[in-house]
Motif scaffolding. Structure first.
Motif, PDB file in Angstrom:
ATOM      1  N   UNK A   1       0.927  -1.177  -0.084  1.00 46.28           N
ATOM      2  CA  UNK A   1       0.027   0.097  -0.004  1.00 46.28           C
ATOM      3  C   UNK A   1       0.944   1.145   0.108  1.00 46.28           C
ATOM      4  N   UNK A   2       0.451   2.267  -0.774  1.00 48.04           N
ATOM      5  CA  UNK A   2       1.172   3.311  -0.845  1.00 48.04           C
ATOM      6  C   UNK A   2       1.069   4.234   0.522  1.00 48.04           C
ATOM      7  N   UNK A   3       2.034   4.861   0.997  1.00 41.64           N
ATOM      8  CA  UNK A   3       1.866   5.681   2.177  1.00 41.64           C
ATOM      9  C   UNK A   3       0.968   6.995   1.713  1.00 41.64           C
ATOM     10  N   UNK A   4       0.378   7.204   2.813  1.00 40.73           N
ATOM     11  CA  UNK A   4      -0.461   8.512   2.493  1.00 40.73           C
ATOM     12  C   UNK A   4       0.112   9.704   3.118  1.00 40.73           C
ATOM     13  N   UNK A   5      -0.200  10.858   2.513  1.00 38.31           N
ATOM     14  CA  UNK A   5       0.224  12.035   3.259  1.00 38.31           C
ATOM     15  C   UNK A   5      -0.533  12.565   4.494  1.00 38.31           C
ATOM     16  N   UNK A  56      11.766   9.714   4.525  1.00 38.51           N
ATOM     17  CA  UNK A  56      13.055   9.754   3.667  1.00 38.51           C
ATOM     18  C   UNK A  56      12.941   9.562   2.344  1.00 38.51           C
ATOM     19  N   UNK A  57      11.862   9.303   1.713  1.00 36.76           N
ATOM     20  CA  UNK A  57      11.241   8.977   0.338  1.00 36.76           C
ATOM     21  C   UNK A  57      10.112   9.786  -0.037  1.00 36.76           C
ATOM     22  N   UNK A  58      10.202  10.149  -1.128  1.00 37.82           N
ATOM     23  CA  UNK A  58       9.170  11.065  -1.547  1.00 37.82           C
ATOM     24  C   UNK A  58       9.048  10.775  -3.204  1.00 37.82           C
ATOM     25  N   UNK A  59       7.716  10.641  -3.485  1.00 40.54           N
ATOM     26  CA  UNK A  59       7.264  10.382  -5.198  1.00 40.54           C
ATOM     27  C   UNK A  59       6.631  11.586  -5.629  1.00 40.54           C
ATOM     28  N   UNK A 171      14.150  12.092  -3.423  1.00 40.83           N
ATOM     29  CA  UNK A 171      12.954  12.688  -3.841  1.00 40.83           C
ATOM     30  C   UNK A 171      12.957  12.449  -5.600  1.00 40.83           C
ATOM     31  N   UNK A 172      12.100  11.677  -5.986  1.00 41.14           N
ATOM     32  CA  UNK A 172      11.732  10.885  -7.215  1.00 41.14           C
ATOM     33  C   UNK A 172      10.395  11.683  -7.847  1.00 41.14           C
ATOM     34  N   UNK A 173      10.756  11.825  -8.936  1.00 41.21           N
ATOM     35  CA  UNK A 173       9.671  12.755  -9.871  1.00 41.21           C
ATOM     36  C   UNK A 173       9.434  11.562 -11.282  1.00 41.21           C
ATOM     37  N   UNK A 191       6.417   8.285   0.099  1.00 37.83           N
ATOM     38  CA  UNK A 191       5.139   9.195   0.421  1.00 37.83           C
ATOM     39  C   UNK A 191       4.724   9.947  -1.062  1.00 37.83           C
ATOM     40  N   UNK A 192       3.633   9.564  -1.442  1.00 39.26           N
ATOM     41  CA  UNK A 192       3.199  10.180  -2.553  1.00 39.26           C
ATOM     42  C   UNK A 192       2.696  11.578  -2.458  1.00 39.26           C
ATOM     43  N   UNK A 193       3.195  12.428  -3.550  1.00 40.97           N
ATOM     44  CA  UNK A 193       3.023  13.796  -3.771  1.00 40.97           C
ATOM     45  C   UNK A 193       2.369  13.919  -5.006  1.00 40.97           C
TER      46      UNK A 193
END
Length: 414
Positions: A1-5, A56-59, A171-173, A191-193
């Motif tokens: 499951x994708x982490x929610x913000x 520690x990780x953002x998408x 930080x991934x784009x 964490x999805x952005x």
């Protein structure tokens, strides 16, 4: 499951200044990133921070032009800000300025210049990410176009994201969080952005205030750019970009004879090639000159012969890299033209349906109306599908001229 913000702390209103002012039309994203940056500075100082605000990780995902890399870079600057106070990301301190400029020692920005990001590049990056920050608060790794990771590169990155070093942030784009863009194994640890397409009004305001573009030109560029801020800026400030767009949008109603198919296809491909060449020419020569100087070109005396051999080998490697970059630039330029074409056929469908939806190309409304009166909805849809199939073919390394000729023939036939 994708982490929610998590929602930002109630009452926290991020400033519309500093690095945050660069993020256009994304108030919800700015709120979340601002709260995370505040929590990160509290962690560094050893003070209590809101649970889950920082990770520690953002998408960063969103459509082209939504500002994924801009948002990621602004967040990186806020993490390194030397004057956080109550508003990290001041935009004035040395850390903010160097992050935005791409010269901060602890912020590594990866912009793929070829068609993919290789496993060798990613392994070197992961090794660098394992080191502690030298001058900043965090070591930040920002990967633009992370959808270009090869399978091996994605596996190398996964290990680092699974076991993140202390004080390192990834930080991934990517265009989306679909498995074709980002592997599920990586996505589930980020964490999805999600960013949205900016409104035309917000884009026009940016063009007026930051680029000193007149009202009429700003509104026109904002209305035809498809929500892509960078595209709007190019159209507003570059006459050649406007001419290229006009040539592309003249194709649909200009295919009167079958011979026009080959003329139009050749023109599209040559235009993308020339755009790629002009975009990279100066940079290529500068890189070659810099390499020759570093390798002692023009030197005399003992060891000159071996140095020359080494320089020639390095030059060949550089030329290979430049060729890969040129291929990507050409593909990107051609894809942009295909997006404009797809928008035209979409506008024809909108016109035929009588929908009040806005046109992608309002300045071509007369051509759209003419096409809508002559084509059926079925033939228009077939033309639109031909454009989308051409985009797919290009991603599968079909030779551009072959893919484009097949597409234009389908556009002519309907």
């Amino acid at each position: 499951m994708v982490a929610q913000v998590p929602d930002p702390v109630a009452g926290e209103v991020p400033p519309a200044t500093g690095v945050w002012a660069d993020i256009v039309g994304q108030p919800d994203a700015v709120r979340t990133l601002f709260a995370a940056a505040q929590a990160a500075h509290l962690q560094v100082r050893g003070e209590p921070a809101p649970a889950g605000a920082m990770t520690h990780a953002w998408l960063f995902t969103g459509p082209p032009g939504s500002g994924r890399s801009v948002a990621a870079r602004a967040f990186a600057a806020a993490l390194q800000c030397l004057e956080p106070g109550e508003a990290p990301g001041c935009g004035r301190c040395a850390a903010c300025r160097t992050v935005v400029a791409g010269t901060h020692a602890d912020v590594k920005v990866v912009v793929p210049e070829g068609l993919t990001i290789s496993v060798r590049e990613m392994r070197a990056l992961v090794q660098a990410a394992a080191r502690r920050p030298t001058t900043g608060q965090w070591r930040v790794v920002l990967i633009e176009d992370s959808d270009r990771l090869t399978e091996g590169a994605a596996n190398a990155l996964l290990k680092a994201v699974e076991e993140p070093p202390d004080r390192t942030v990834f930080l991934l784009c990517a265009p989306s969080d679909h498995p074709e863009d980002v592997p599920v194994t990586i996505r589930s640890r980020c964490r999805a952005m999600q960013l949205r397409t900016p409104l035309a009004g917000s884009i026009a305001e940016v063009l007026r205030e930051r680029d000193d573009v007149g009202d009429e030109m700003a509104w026109w560029a904002a209305s035809v750019c498809g929500g892509h801020i960078g595209r709007a800026r190019r159209l507003a400030t570059d006459p050649e970009a406007r001419e290229r767009r006009d040539r592309v949008l003249s194709i649909p109603v200009g295919l009167r004879r079958f011979s026009d198919v080959f003329t139009a296809a050749s023109g599209l491909v040559k235009s993308s090639e020339s755009e790629a060449t002009s975009a990279n020419e100066d940079r290529n020569e500068a890189e070659k000159d810099e390499l020759r100087t570093a390798m002692g070109a023009g030197g005399t005396g003992k060891g000159t012969a071996s140095a020359t051999r080494g320089a020639n080998a390095a030059l060949k490697e550089l030329e290979k890299k430049q060729k890969s970059r040129a291929t990507r630039s050409q593909r990107d330029a051609l894809d942009l033209a295909l997006v404009d074409l797809a928008g035209f056929y979409r506008d024809v469908l909108v016109s035929r349906s009588g929908s009040p939806a806005s046109l992608n190309h309002p300045d071509y409304a007369s051509d759209v109306a003419k096409a809508a009166s002559q084509w059926t909805s079925e033939s228009t849809l077939r033309r639109l599908e031909a454009v989308l199939e051409c985009r797919t073919a290009l991603t599968q390394n079909v030779k551009p001229i072959i893919a484009v000729e097949a597409m234009v023939a389908a556009l002519h036939h309907g």
